[in-house]
Every structure is written in C-alpha cells, then in structure tokens.
Design a protein around this motif. Structure first.
Motif, PDB file in Angstrom:
ATOM      1  N   MET A 133       1.026  -1.374   0.249  1.00  0.00           N
ATOM      2  CA  MET A 133      -0.048  -0.224  -0.311  1.00  0.00           C
ATOM      3  C   MET A 133       0.831   0.982  -0.066  1.00  0.00           C
ATOM      4  O   MET A 133       2.086   1.508   0.646  1.00  0.00           O
ATOM      5  N   THR A 134       0.404   2.422  -0.436  1.00  0.00           N
ATOM      6  CA  THR A 134       1.554   3.490  -0.553  1.00  0.00           C
ATOM      7  C   THR A 134       0.429   4.803  -0.362  1.00  0.00           C
ATOM      8  O   THR A 134      -0.261   4.677  -1.068  1.00  0.00           O
ATOM      9  N   VAL A 135       1.238   5.238   0.694  1.00  0.00           N
ATOM     10  CA  VAL A 135       0.232   6.622   0.798  1.00  0.00           C
ATOM     11  C   VAL A 135       1.116   7.886  -0.444  1.00  0.00           C
ATOM     12  O   VAL A 135       2.420   8.293  -0.080  1.00  0.00           O
ATOM     13  N   SER A 136       0.414   8.776  -0.493  1.00  0.00           N
ATOM     14  CA  SER A 136       0.836   9.838  -1.229  1.00  0.00           C
ATOM     15  C   SER A 136       0.412  10.616  -0.393  1.00  0.00           C
ATOM     16  O   SER A 136      -1.037  10.715  -0.147  1.00  0.00           O
ATOM     17  N   ILE A 137       1.253  11.567  -0.122  1.00  0.00           N
ATOM     18  CA  ILE A 137       0.465  13.004   0.454  1.00  0.00           C
ATOM     19  C   ILE A 137       1.197  14.007  -0.809  1.00  0.00           C
ATOM     20  O   ILE A 137       2.030  14.680  -1.340  1.00  0.00           O
ATOM     21  N   SER A 138       0.343  15.019  -0.588  1.00  0.00           N
ATOM     22  CA  SER A 138       0.243  16.068  -1.285  1.00  0.00           C
ATOM     23  C   SER A 138       1.417  16.822  -0.854  1.00  0.00           C
ATOM     24  O   SER A 138       1.654  17.447   0.155  1.00  0.00           O
ATOM     25  N   ALA A 139       2.228  17.901  -1.434  1.00  0.00           N
ATOM     26  CA  ALA A 139       3.271  18.669  -1.750  1.00  0.00           C
ATOM     27  C   ALA A 139       3.106  19.768  -0.783  1.00  0.00           C
ATOM     28  O   ALA A 139       4.059  20.515   0.079  1.00  0.00           O
ATOM     29  N   HIS A 140       1.779  19.793  -0.659  1.00  0.00           N
ATOM     30  CA  HIS A 140       1.100  21.034  -0.597  1.00  0.00           C
ATOM     31  C   HIS A 140       1.063  20.814   1.468  1.00  0.00           C
ATOM     32  O   HIS A 140       1.097  22.373   1.895  1.00  0.00           O
ATOM     33  N   ALA A 141       0.854  19.771   1.577  1.00  0.00           N
ATOM     34  CA  ALA A 141       0.852  19.593   3.351  1.00  0.00           C
ATOM     35  C   ALA A 141       1.773  19.438   3.958  1.00  0.00           C
ATOM     36  O   ALA A 141       1.753  19.237   5.117  1.00  0.00           O
ATOM     37  N   LEU A 142       3.030  19.674   3.239  1.00  0.00           N
ATOM     38  CA  LEU A 142       4.110  19.437   3.968  1.00  0.00           C
ATOM     39  C   LEU A 142       5.041  20.871   4.467  1.00  0.00           C
ATOM     40  O   LEU A 142       4.562  21.577   2.859  1.00  0.00           O
ATOM     41  N   PRO A 143       5.281  21.174   4.908  1.00  0.00           N
ATOM     42  CA  PRO A 143       6.671  22.402   5.289  1.00  0.00           C
ATOM     43  C   PRO A 143       7.552  22.366   4.315  1.00  0.00           C
ATOM     44  O   PRO A 143       7.641  21.531   3.847  1.00  0.00           O
ATOM     45  N   VAL A 144       7.477  24.058   3.266  1.00  0.00           N
ATOM     46  CA  VAL A 144       9.074  24.078   3.012  1.00  0.00           C
ATOM     47  C   VAL A 144      10.490  23.178   2.776  1.00  0.00           C
ATOM     48  O   VAL A 144      11.019  22.684   1.882  1.00  0.00           O
ATOM     49  N   ASP A 145      10.708  23.134   4.491  1.00  0.00           N
ATOM     50  CA  ASP A 145      11.890  22.875   4.317  1.00  0.00           C
ATOM     51  C   ASP A 145      11.766  21.155   4.670  1.00  0.00           C
ATOM     52  O   ASP A 145      13.204  20.228   4.236  1.00  0.00           O
ATOM     53  N   ILE A 146      11.341  20.549   5.142  1.00  0.00           N
ATOM     54  CA  ILE A 146      10.288  18.929   4.798  1.00  0.00           C
ATOM     55  C   ILE A 146      10.256  18.545   3.458  1.00  0.00           C
ATOM     56  O   ILE A 146      11.109  17.623   2.998  1.00  0.00           O
ATOM     57  N   GLU A 147      10.210  19.456   2.585  1.00  0.00           N
ATOM     58  CA  GLU A 147      10.002  19.252   0.570  1.00  0.00           C
ATOM     59  C   GLU A 147      11.297  19.428   0.371  1.00  0.00           C
ATOM     60  O   GLU A 147      11.474  18.537  -0.880  1.00  0.00           O
ATOM     61  N   LEU A 148      11.842  20.388   0.600  1.00  0.00           N
ATOM     62  CA  LEU A 148      13.045  20.520  -0.089  1.00  0.00           C
ATOM     63  C   LEU A 148      14.058  19.407   0.938  1.00  0.00           C
ATOM     64  O   LEU A 148      14.810  18.665   0.118  1.00  0.00           O
ATOM     65  N   HIS A 149      13.959  18.936   1.966  1.00  0.00           N
ATOM     66  CA  HIS A 149      14.989  18.234   2.383  1.00  0.00           C
ATOM     67  C   HIS A 149      14.677  16.611   1.047  1.00  0.00           C
ATOM     68  O   HIS A 149      15.008  15.843   0.787  1.00  0.00           O
ATOM     69  N   ARG A 150      13.419  16.132   1.427  1.00  0.00           N
ATOM     70  CA  ARG A 150      12.967  15.005   0.275  1.00  0.00           C
ATOM     71  C   ARG A 150      13.492  15.359  -0.993  1.00  0.00           C
ATOM     72  O   ARG A 150      14.148  14.701  -1.351  1.00  0.00           O
ATOM     73  N   TYR A 151      13.190  16.835  -1.922  1.00  0.00           N
ATOM     74  CA  TYR A 151      14.065  16.841  -2.572  1.00  0.00           C
ATOM     75  C   TYR A 151      14.807  16.489  -3.008  1.00  0.00           C
ATOM     76  O   TYR A 151      15.744  15.999  -3.891  1.00  0.00           O
ATOM     77  N   MET A 152      15.544  17.164  -1.706  1.00  0.00           N
ATOM     78  CA  MET A 152      17.481  16.529  -1.239  1.00  0.00           C
ATOM     79  C   MET A 152      17.992  15.501  -1.816  1.00  0.00           C
ATOM     80  O   MET A 152      18.797  14.544  -2.232  1.00  0.00           O
ATOM     81  N   LEU A 153      17.515  14.450  -0.935  1.00  0.00           N
ATOM     82  CA  LEU A 153      17.673  13.076  -1.062  1.00  0.00           C
ATOM     83  C   LEU A 153      16.826  12.321  -1.908  1.00  0.00           C
ATOM     84  O   LEU A 153      18.012  11.453  -2.472  1.00  0.00           O
ATOM     85  N   ALA A 154      16.037  12.788  -3.066  1.00  0.00           N
ATOM     86  CA  ALA A 154      16.091  12.340  -4.036  1.00  0.00           C
ATOM     87  C   ALA A 154      16.854  12.634  -5.581  1.00  0.00           C
ATOM     88  O   ALA A 154      17.831  11.798  -6.258  1.00  0.00           O
ATOM     89  N   THR A 155      17.230  13.739  -4.818  1.00  0.00           N
ATOM     90  CA  THR A 155      18.692  14.351  -5.215  1.00  0.00           C
ATOM     91  C   THR A 155      19.917  13.582  -5.693  1.00  0.00           C
ATOM     92  O   THR A 155      20.675  13.304  -7.030  1.00  0.00           O
ATOM     93  N   GLN A 156      20.019  13.327  -4.794  1.00  0.00           N
ATOM     94  CA  GLN A 156      21.321  12.432  -4.003  1.00  0.00           C
ATOM     95  C   GLN A 156      21.194  11.082  -4.706  1.00  0.00           C
ATOM     96  O   GLN A 156      22.194  10.027  -5.308  1.00  0.00           O
ATOM     97  N   LYS A 157      20.052  10.449  -4.784  1.00  0.00           N
ATOM     98  CA  LYS A 157      20.178   8.898  -5.579  1.00  0.00           C
ATOM     99  C   LYS A 157      19.981   8.977  -6.839  1.00  0.00           C
ATOM    100  O   LYS A 157      20.728   8.018  -7.556  1.00  0.00           O
TER     101      LYS A 157
END
Length: 92
Positions: free
Chosen positions: A1-25
C-alpha cells in the motif's frame, strides 16, 4: 500500500529535504537529468525563502551545470556554495 501526501501538505523545509534526498539518489546513479529535475523543483519551492535552501543544493546544481558544460553558471553556483558554507562545507 502506498500513501501519497500532497506537496502542499508538508512544510517547505521538509519538501526541500525530500527533494535533496532524491537528488542525491539520482546523482549516485549518474542520472543527471533526473537529479536536475529535483533541483528545479527545489528552486521553485524556495521562492523568497533562500535561507531554507540546503547548501548542498548549490553544489549539486553546480556539478550538474558543469556536466552540461555550462561553466559560467556552474562557477556561480560553486561560489554560492562556498559563500554559504565557508571552509567547513562538505565539498570544500
């Protein structure tokens, strides 16, 4: 089961961190186009909140620009990285 959270639901700093992890990967896989996509998303998110932008953003973006032979823009981002981290930066 996959849970999807809208980007608008998360604070900007959390989204930035998620994108940084994806960038590194993607950089580890040498998938520069995908990494650049996440860096572009980070830039769009940051708007006027530049202080939230992780310093690694500037380094990774410079690295990708250099790989694309955009040397002037790459140098500008490397300088921003060094200005933000000083000699204590991971990639100094």
């Amino acid at each position: 089961m996959t849970v999807s959270i809208s980007a608008h639901a998360l604070p900007v700093d959390i989204e930035l961190h998620r994108y940084m992890l994806a960038t590194q990967k993607h950089l580890e896989k040498k998938d520069y186009a995908a990494a650049k996509t996440y860096l572009t998303k980070m830039k769009a998110l940051q708007s006027a909140k530049t202080s939230l932008m992780p310093s690694e953003y500037f380094y990774y973006y410079a690295f990708i620009l250099q790989n694309d032979k955009q040397y002037t823009d790459a140098l500008e981002h490397y300088e921003k990285y060094i200005a933000k981290t000083g000699k204590n930066g991971e990639f100094y």
